[in-house]
Design an enzyme around this catalytic site. Structure first.
Site, PDB file in Angstrom:
ATOM      1  N   ARG A  69       7.594  12.089  -7.321  1.00 42.59           N
ATOM      2  CA  ARG A  69       8.569  13.098  -6.951  1.00 42.59           C
ATOM      3  C   ARG A  69       9.880  12.805  -7.671  1.00 42.59           C
ATOM      4  NH1 ARG A  69      10.788  12.626  -2.637  1.00 42.59           N
ATOM      5  NH2 ARG A  69       9.937  10.701  -1.800  1.00 42.59           N
ATOM      6  N   TYR A 210       2.987  16.782 -10.823  1.00 46.34           N
ATOM      7  CA  TYR A 210       2.652  15.632  -9.976  1.00 46.34           C
ATOM      8  C   TYR A 210       2.925  15.858  -8.493  1.00 46.34           C
ATOM      9  CZ  TYR A 210       1.361  10.811  -9.270  1.00 46.34           C
ATOM     10  OH  TYR A 210       0.684   9.676  -8.897  1.00 46.34           O
ATOM     11  N   LYS A 219       5.391  18.220   0.750  1.00 47.81           N
ATOM     12  CA  LYS A 219       6.798  17.903   1.021  1.00 47.81           C
ATOM     13  C   LYS A 219       7.677  19.166   1.007  1.00 47.81           C
ATOM     14  CE  LYS A 219       5.765  13.588   1.200  1.00 47.81           C
ATOM     15  NZ  LYS A 219       5.805  12.836   2.454  1.00 47.81           N
ATOM     16  N   HIS A 239       8.469  13.721   9.240  1.00 57.33           N
ATOM     17  CA  HIS A 239       7.739  12.884   8.288  1.00 57.33           C
ATOM     18  C   HIS A 239       7.094  11.735   9.075  1.00 57.33           C
ATOM     19  CE1 HIS A 239       8.135  10.389   4.318  1.00 57.33           C
ATOM     20  NE2 HIS A 239       6.931  10.896   4.457  1.00 57.33           N
ATOM     21  N   SER A 261       9.051   4.958   2.696  1.00 57.17           N
ATOM     22  CA  SER A 261       7.927   4.542   1.854  1.00 57.17           C
ATOM     23  C   SER A 261       7.839   3.012   1.797  1.00 57.17           C
ATOM     24  CB  SER A 261       8.066   5.133   0.455  1.00 57.17           C
ATOM     25  OG  SER A 261       9.315   4.830  -0.045  1.00 57.17           O
ATOM     26  N   CYS A 263       6.185   1.026   3.780  1.00 63.49           N
ATOM     27  CA  CYS A 263       6.165   0.346   5.079  1.00 63.49           C
ATOM     28  C   CYS A 263       4.764   0.370   5.697  1.00 63.49           C
ATOM     29  CB  CYS A 263       7.155   0.996   6.039  1.00 63.49           C
ATOM     30  SG  CYS A 263       8.857   0.610   5.642  1.00 63.49           S
ATOM     31  N   GLY A 264       3.755   0.804   4.945  1.00 66.84           N
ATOM     32  CA  GLY A 264       2.387   0.757   5.448  1.00 66.84           C
ATOM     33  C   GLY A 264       2.070   1.861   6.449  1.00 66.84           C
ATOM     34  N   ASN A 267      -1.596   2.729   6.442  1.00 67.15           N
ATOM     35  CA  ASN A 267      -2.317   1.596   7.056  1.00 67.15           C
ATOM     36  C   ASN A 267      -2.205   1.643   8.578  1.00 67.15           C
ATOM     37  OD1 ASN A 267      -2.626   0.826   4.435  1.00 67.15           O
ATOM     38  ND2 ASN A 267      -1.305  -0.976   4.521  1.00 67.15           N
ATOM     39  N   ASP A 286       0.991  11.401   7.533  1.00 72.40           N
ATOM     40  CA  ASP A 286       2.262  11.619   6.818  1.00 72.40           C
ATOM     41  C   ASP A 286       3.210  12.614   7.478  1.00 72.40           C
ATOM     42  OD1 ASP A 286       3.919  11.002   4.584  1.00 72.40           O
ATOM     43  OD2 ASP A 286       3.349  12.878   3.618  1.00 72.40           O
ATOM     44  N   ARG A 378      -2.386   7.376  -6.992  1.00 68.54           N
ATOM     45  CA  ARG A 378      -2.727   8.059  -5.734  1.00 68.54           C
ATOM     46  C   ARG A 378      -4.216   8.338  -5.613  1.00 68.54           C
ATOM     47  NH1 ARG A 378       1.523   8.867  -1.943  1.00 68.54           N
ATOM     48  NH2 ARG A 378       3.324   8.154  -3.100  1.00 68.54           N
ATOM     49  N   ARG A 409      11.866  -1.604   6.473  1.00 69.38           N
ATOM     50  CA  ARG A 409      11.689  -2.989   6.005  1.00 69.38           C
ATOM     51  C   ARG A 409      13.005  -3.718   6.146  1.00 69.38           C
ATOM     52  NH1 ARG A 409       7.895  -5.265   2.395  1.00 69.38           N
ATOM     53  NH2 ARG A 409       6.073  -3.925   2.423  1.00 69.38           N
ATOM     54  N   GLY A 506      -3.502  -5.338  11.304  1.00 70.51           N
ATOM     55  CA  GLY A 506      -4.219  -5.145  12.576  1.00 70.51           C
ATOM     56  C   GLY A 506      -3.491  -5.767  13.760  1.00 70.51           C
TER      57      GLY A 506
END
Ligand code: O2Y
Ligand code: MN
Length: 605
Positions: A69, A210, A219, A239, A261, A263-264, A267, A286, A378, A409, A506
């Site tokens: 982006r 992209y 977005k 978001h 972004s 920060c997992g 996951n 997301d 991606r 973070r 986990g």
């Protein structure tokens, strides 16, 4: 019926402007998708991956100038400059329309204009919105097929709907008669424009092929334009991931989470708990659209139907469910290729192959200094391939949210978890969240915090102050007994030697368990000036090998560090200006007072 006629008129107007050779209305069928893929391979724009190792999967490689982006080419063209606020690039809508019309004029010559009717959100949901993207990129078409519900069935829904969001996209690379196309056509950076017209609720994107610049449902529509619609209609476009967590007794709750972004987030949305008997399932990774229902609770839908996840760092160690999801039927962009035509990226499981084809399509060996896969490489895959997808992920009514996580973070200062005192205090937490700037981002600001309110900094389609006010207004329509509790989490706290204090992944389920039990009033908490932190006995760390005193450190509140945090927040709030809601200053003043009340006890607990 009016919207339907309007659509035909608009497509015709844009056809005349962009001058494509053909116009094609996408039906959204599987056969059509496979036909497009065959065409992309035949044209040399996609590479078929090893059908045994990665069935029905394809790799794409972008131009090196078109890899992410482009925030500096992204604009909010609102009538009044003050409506875009200090966090957006503003453009005058009339002037911008002129620039865009000049850019789009003839931009699709030699190409086909694809008409993609798409639905953001499940069919039949009161929150769902229709968009129609016109594009000259087949890469965009196949990605939109995975990321959204698209095709004829959306046109049918449009017959009943009042409106749709027109989204015009061109890669900005017209072809003269006989001119050969290239693998990834796009325009130079200074000619790229990703423009949002909040009053007319339209999107014009020129010059980039992209991700977030080109897949306009994501977005551009689901966040920037939707945030404006949500403000006007009284709901929220955020978001956020949405997960379902189930305890060993089979009781479950839904949690939403906003993270900047790196920060997992994906996951966390697909986490496998290390706690026996606990289960996490995915509703979205997301974006969350949320509305208050008459019961006073916030209900969320995931407007997307696919994941556009970061490949780099994804592995069976970090996210086994994502790895399983992308085992087949997946589109990859800017990853590296192994000699047997499978995908590879930094951080994937196993040894680094001695030879790869890198994302620039050059031979790559382990001596190379540059990464083989682009850091923003991606995967695009349908949500349905997620092995832990919650069955209710498409419930048109949405899922009731019990807790909202915010975080970033932060190697210092911010504890592992703290709970807000009430809704407005939670909004305050969301307003100050962000990540510390590292050498990987902007070099002259290393160590400073990049504040990213609710991880929406690049995605609020209007003034950030009005956005925070909207959060407060939503809260005022319900009460703390029904609204989700807001929690600030920080998986990234480090000790004095620079080691992470918390294992993450986990084991974050241990924090989710505490939140779950707090929502049920089953565990207590210690009150501190910044909010409520877990009593050590209530945070389930059984079986975890933490460094000595790690838990104490992770739940401690360093008064001096927080007083300098307050000073940083004051400076940050000045950048928001007059539209900063007074409730936010009030929360900040109260936080400072509570901290000063305890000054002298260096650490509070
Ligand atoms: O770089 C891009 O174009 C993609 S950005 C993106 C993709 C998926 C989910 N989140 C993001 C983001 O920037 O937040
Ligand atoms: Mn995102």
């Amino acid at each position: 019926m009016i919207a339907y006629q309007e659509l035909y008129d608009w497509v015709e107007e844009m056809r005349v402007l962009c001058q494509p050779d053909k116009v094609y209305w996408c039906t959204g069928t599987e056969a059509e998708y496979q036909g497009f893929i065959t065409q992309l391979v035949a044209e040399g724009k996609a590479i078929k991956l090893n059908p045994v190792k990665r069935p029905k999967s394809y790799a794409f490689f972008s131009d090196p100038s078109d890899v992410a982006r482009t925030e500096n080419r992204t604009f909010i063209a609102s009538v009044r400059k003050e409506d875009a606020g200090p966090t957006n690039n503003w453009a005058d809508p009339k002037e911008m329309k002129k620039i865009l019309k000049d850019s789009f004029r003839g931009s699709m010559r030699g190409r086909t204009m694809y008409v993609i009717p798409f639905m953001m959100g499940p069919f039949g949901s009161p929150l769902s919105k229709i968009g129609v993207e016109l594009t000259d990129s087949l890469y965009v078409v196949v990605n939109m097929r995975l990321m959204t519900r698209m095709g004829t069935k959306v046109l049918k829904a449009l017959e009943k709907a009042k409106s749709y969001v027109p989204c015009l996209h061109s890669v900005g690379y017209p072809l003269d008669p006989g001119q050969k196309d290239i693998m990834w056509p796009c325009a130079p950076i200074e000619k790229k424009y990703i423009v949002h017209f909040p009053e007319e609720r339209s999107i014009w994107s020129f010059g980039s092929g992209y991700g977030g610049n080109a897949l306009l449902g994501k977005k551009c529509l689901a966040l920037r334009i939707a945030s404006v619609i949500a403000r006007d209609e009284g709901w929220m476009a955020e978001h956020m991931l949405i997960l379902k967590i189930t305890n060993p007794e089979g009781q479950y709750k839904y949690i939403a989470g906003a993270f900047p972004s790196a920060c997992g987030k994906t996951n966390l949305a697909m986490l496998i708990p290390t706690l026996p008997g606990w289960k996490v399932q995915t509703v979205g990774d997301d974006i969350a659209w949320m509305m208050l229902k008459p019961d006073g609770r916030l209900y969320a839908i995931n407007p997307e139907s696919g994941f556009f996840g970061v490949a780099k760092g994804t592995s069976y160690a970090s996210n086994p469910n994502a790895m399983k999801a992308i085992a087949k039927n997946t589109l990859f962009t800017n990853v590296a290729l192994t000699d047997d035509k499978d995908v590879w990226w930094e951080g994937i499981d196993g040894l680094t192959p001695s030879h790869l084809i890198d994302w620039r399509q050059k031979d790559w060996t382990t001596n190379e200094k540059t990464p083989a896969a682009h850091p923003n490489s991606r995967f695009t895959v349908s949500t349905k391939q997620c092995p832990v997808l919650a069955p209710e992920w498409e419930n048109p009514e949405g899922v009731p949210i019990s807790a909202i996580l915010v975080g970033g973070r932060r190697p210092t200062t911010i504890p592992l978890i703290h709970e807000s005192l009430n809704w407005n205090h939670g909004v305050f937490m969301g307003s100050i969240m962000g990540s510390e700037i590292t050498a990987a981002t902007i070099s002259d600001q290393i160590g400073q915090v990049r504040r990213d309110p609710f991880a929406m900094l690049p995605f609020i389609g209007y003034h950030v102050g009005d956005y925070l006010k909207h959060w407060i207004d939503i809260g005022a329509k319900s009460d703390d007994a029904h609204l989700p509790k807001i929690y600030y989490v920080n998986w990234f706290r480090k000790d004095d030697t620079g080691d992470f204090l918390w294992p993450g992944f986990g084991d974050n389920s241990r924090v989710l368990k505490w939140i779950f039990e707090r929502c049920d009033h089953k565990v207590g908490a210690t009150s501190t000036p910044i909010g409520n932190v877990p009593n050590p006995k209530d945070l389930d760390v059984r079986g975890l090998r933490l460094k000595t005193d790690a838990l104490k450190e992770l739940t401690a509140v360093d008064i001096d560090a927080w007083l300098s945090e307050v000073a940083g927040i004051r400076d940050y709030y000045k950048t928001i200006g007059e539209k900063l809601p007074m409730q936010m200053t009030h929360e900040l003043d109260n936080l400072e007072k509570r901290l000063l009340g305890l000054k002298g006890n260096k650490k509070s607990r």
